[in-house]
Design an enzyme around this catalytic site. Structure first.
Site, PDB file in Angstrom:
ATOM      1  N   MET A 138      87.618 -21.319   5.781  1.00 12.05           N
ATOM      2  CA  MET A 138      88.564 -21.742   4.790  1.00 12.05           C
ATOM      3  C   MET A 138      88.174 -21.449   3.379  1.00 12.05           C
ATOM      4  SD  MET A 138      88.164 -24.863   6.748  1.00 12.05           S
ATOM      5  CE  MET A 138      86.729 -24.516   5.751  1.00 12.05           C
ATOM      6  N   PRO A 139      87.401 -20.431   3.137  1.00 11.76           N
ATOM      7  CA  PRO A 139      87.022 -20.228   1.729  1.00 11.76           C
ATOM      8  C   PRO A 139      88.235 -19.873   0.856  1.00 11.76           C
ATOM      9  CG  PRO A 139      85.607 -18.975   3.217  1.00 11.76           C
ATOM     10  CD  PRO A 139      86.761 -19.474   4.034  1.00 11.76           C
TER      11      PRO A 139
END
Lengths: 78, 78, 78, 78, 78, 78
Positions: free
Chosen positions: E1-2
């Site tokens: 989820m960066p």
């Protein structure tokens, strides 16, 4: 003068790690600075990189805190 | 309604300090709020300031973590 | 290496202006860079400033788009 | 693909709490993700939420650190 | 989820261009997403990238709007 | 004093719209401000909301500009 902000959850990338390591941070900084040099010809010395580590409880995805969401994804039948 | 975000490394400004002090933070908040009043006529009460202190290992410059980059700069012949 | 982000509504600071002027932007940049030099001893050359102008329709305050909220405030009896 | 960033002071919402609780964070994540689904038809799975808790000493309002500003507001005669 | 945010000035990377091109943007997106896969094992599908182009008049460096600062740097004797 | 930043692609939410409408923005502002009141007891008057619309070419997902990534997703067999 680019500024690159990388937000990731505060987690290890493999078993035994519970955070992003100093070496991984250095690789992110080197890699993204090089990318801006390659693509936009920005000198390394003019790029700032800020890495923000976010506690998993502070990160939401799918309407849930991310750990709960990942559990839900795993339980879904293929 | 301005929002001012000040990102700095989590370091002392002089020997003996290892972080930005409460007094320095108050000076930053006062100074930048006053600046927005002077230049854009924004009332003090409508300006928010957020100070983000970033660990030196999470800040990149010159393709390196910032402490490594500073060391490199110091070692360069004039 | 400080990074300062200044978010303001895209409006003029006085009648006849409909945006922040180039001169006002230069004053904001100069003032906040000087503040970081004065308070934290950060050299001017290591401070980045980013000014973000936000359309008034994209700025909310008091649960309303900001122009509607200001109107509401003005109509309140003292 | 919306990204929602919620910045709040690191404080409890009622006596006895000194921080935002895990349950409150989950409510914020659920609520804002649902809002983006309702208003813009964004699927829950494509919304990221990041909650940033900011120490009260790092938050400025009215030209002062926020705790000092609140005290000032309380002391003002009606 | 960066989440990766890349802020650059709105300029061309070579004579004849006056902005970052669609192809350059695609290279930045591909490169930084791959970097997060390589270093932190983040799947491509879980990385968001946001490119923010900032007008040169809204970017400050060295206490000056960036174009003025660059001119100053060029005029300095070696 | 919360600050909520909502980043979305600059697109319409239904056929015929090519951007987020003023009414949708007002709903986002109202909804998220109410959420902070409900969950953390933050007065409406102390919440700022900033909506950032990002061109689809400036948004990356899955290692690609988002429109290319969506096309790829659609073409995948179930």
């Amino acid at each position: 003068m680019p500024i690159v902000t990388i937000q990731v959850t505060r987690e290890g990338s493999k078993p035994g790690n519970d955070a992003v390591t100093a070496d991984e941070k250095a690789q992110l900084i080197a890699g993204v600075s090089q990318l801006l040099l390659d693509v936009l010809h920005k000198p390394l010395a003019s790029t700032f990189v800020v890495i923000e580590e976010v506690d998993t409880g502070n990160w939401g995805w799918g309407g849930l805190p991310v750990l709960a969401y990942r559990k839900q994804l795993e339980q879904k039948p293929g």
